[in-house]
Design a protein around this motif. Structure first.
Motif, PDB file in Angstrom:
ATOM      1  N   LEU A  71       0.802  -1.003  -0.032  1.00  0.00           N
ATOM      2  CA  LEU A  71      -0.074  -0.026  -0.086  1.00  0.00           C
ATOM      3  C   LEU A  71       0.923   1.209  -0.045  1.00  0.00           C
ATOM      4  CD1 LEU A  71      -2.714  -1.093   2.767  1.00  0.00           C
ATOM      5  CD2 LEU A  71      -2.958  -0.984   0.192  1.00  0.00           C
ATOM      6  N   ARG A 128       4.436   0.660  -2.691  1.00  0.00           N
ATOM      7  CA  ARG A 128       4.063   0.354  -4.329  1.00  0.00           C
ATOM      8  C   ARG A 128       3.116   1.243  -4.767  1.00  0.00           C
ATOM      9  NH1 ARG A 128       5.292  -6.187  -5.161  1.00  0.00           N
ATOM     10  NH2 ARG A 128       7.190  -6.317  -3.950  1.00  0.00           N
ATOM     11  N   LEU A 129       1.923   1.331  -4.155  1.00  0.00           N
ATOM     12  CA  LEU A 129       0.745   2.294  -4.498  1.00  0.00           C
ATOM     13  C   LEU A 129       0.944   3.620  -4.106  1.00  0.00           C
ATOM     14  CD1 LEU A 129      -2.191  -0.312  -3.781  1.00  0.00           C
ATOM     15  CD2 LEU A 129      -0.564  -0.077  -5.793  1.00  0.00           C
TER      16      LEU A 129
END
Length: 287
Positions: free
Chosen positions: A53, A56-57
Motif C-alpha cells: 500500500l 508500491r501504491l
C-alpha cells in the motif's frame, strides 16, 4: 541521549511492538484455548500489506498502516471461520502441528511473491530524523511516535478486553462454552471477532515494526519465540501481563545487545527460566 536512557527508551519502544504483535496470541491461547503458532504470520501479513500500500501504491503512511491492519483482521476473520474454528475442540498437538504448518506455507508463498530479501520501509518526512526532548536529549522521531501510539493502543486494548461486556463475554465463553451459548451468547461470533481483532493488532504491529526490526518472509519463525515468551511470562489471556512482559523482554533484549553483545540473546532465555520458576502461572494470573 546515550547510555542507559537510550537503552531504556529503545527497549520500551521494542517492547511496545512486541506487545502489539503478541497480545492477540495471548487472547487466542488464554481466552479461546487455541495454541496458534501461526500468529506471527498475521504480523507479517500486515507488514507486507503496508509495503504494497505505502511503497508500491504510494498511499500515505498514516493511512496505509491502519488499512493494512484492517486487511489483516479481515484475513484473520476468514481463516478463523474456515480453518481455526475446527481446532477449538481438538488437542494441543493437532493445533501445534496445524499452525506451524501454516507458518511454512506462508513463508513459501510470501517468498514466491515478494522474494527472500528485506522489504523497504517508507516513512513520511515528519517521522524521520531526531526530536529534542530537552537540551542534550534527542530521540528518533519515529521511535517516539511508536512509543506514544503504542501507549494509546495498549490503553484501548486493555479497556476493550478487560473492562467491557464484550471482553467479559469472551472470557465466559472460554470458561464454559456450552453454558455461554445457553444464556444467549453467540460464541462463534465472539470468537471470530476476537480472532480478527488479535490478527489486526498483529498486522498493525508488523507494519509499524518494519523500520525498526525489518521484514522478510521468515519473520513469523524469527520472532515466534519472542511472542511465546511474552505470552508465557505475562500469563495467557491477560492484557496487562502481556504488556508488562513485553516491556521487560524489550528492555532486557536491547540492554543485552548494548552492554553484552556476545551474550545478549542468552539473557532473554535466562530471564524466562528464572521468572517462570518464580511465577509459573505468569506475572498476571487470569481470574
Amino acid at each position: 541521549m546515550s547510555g542507559l536512557p537510550i537503552v531504556l527508551f529503545d527497549g520500551t519502544v521494542y517492547g511496545m511492538l512486541l506487545f502489539l504483535m503478541s497480545v492477540g496470541l495471548s487472547v487466542t491461547l488464554g481466552l479461546m484455548g487455541v495454541v496458534n503458532l501461526a500468529h506471527g504470520s498475521f504480523a507479517a501479513i500486515g507488514g507486507f500489506a503496508s509495503v504494497v500500500l505505502v511503497h508500491r501504491l504510494g498511499m500515505p503512511f498514516l493511512l496505509g498502516v491502519p488499512l493494512a491492519a484492517l486487511i489483516t483482521a479481515a484475513i484473520g476473520g476468514v481463516l478463523e471461520a474456515v480453518l481455526f474454528r475446527r481446532l477449538y475442540r481438538r488437542g494441543p498437538l493437532d493445533q501445534v502441528l496445524f499452525t506451524i504448518g501454516m507458518v511454512y506455507v506462508w513463508i513459501a508463498v510470501s517468498t514466491r511473491i515478494w522474494g527472500a530479501g528485506q522489504q523497504p520501509a517508507d516513512l513520511p518526512a515528519f517521522l524521520q530524523g531526531q526530536i529534542a526532548l530537552w537540551p542534550g536529549a534527542e530521540v528518533g522521531a519515529y521511535r517516539l511516535f511508536l512509543l506514544i501510539l503504542g501507549g494509546v493502543l495498549a490503553a484501548g486494548i486493555f479497556f476493550g478486553l478487560e473492562r467491557t461486556r464484550f471482553g467479559a463475554r469472551v472470557r465466559a465463553a472460554q470458561s464454559d462454552r456450552d453454558m455461554a451459548g445457553g444464556v444467549g451468547i453467540n460464541v462463534d461470533r465472539l470468537f471470530l471477532l476476537s480472532f480478527a481483532i488479535g490478527a489486526g493488532l498483529a498486522g498493525a504491529g508488523g507494519a509499524l515494526a518494519i523500520p525498526v526490526i525489518g521484514l522478510d518472509p521468515s519473520f513469523p519463525l524469527k520472532y515466534l519465540a519472542f511472542f511465546l515468551i511474552v505470552v508465557s511470562l505475562g500469563g495467557p489471556g491477560t492484557v496487562t501481563g502481556s504488556l508488562v512482559a513485553a516491556l521487560i523482554v524489550g528492555i532486557v533484549d536491547v540492554a543485552g545487545k548494548y552492554y553484552l553483545p556476545g551474550a545478549g540473546g542468552f539473557l532473554i532465555y535466562a530471564l524466562v527460566v528464572a521468572m517462570l520458576i518464580w511465577r509459573p502461572q505468569g506475572l498476571v494470573a487470569r481470574t
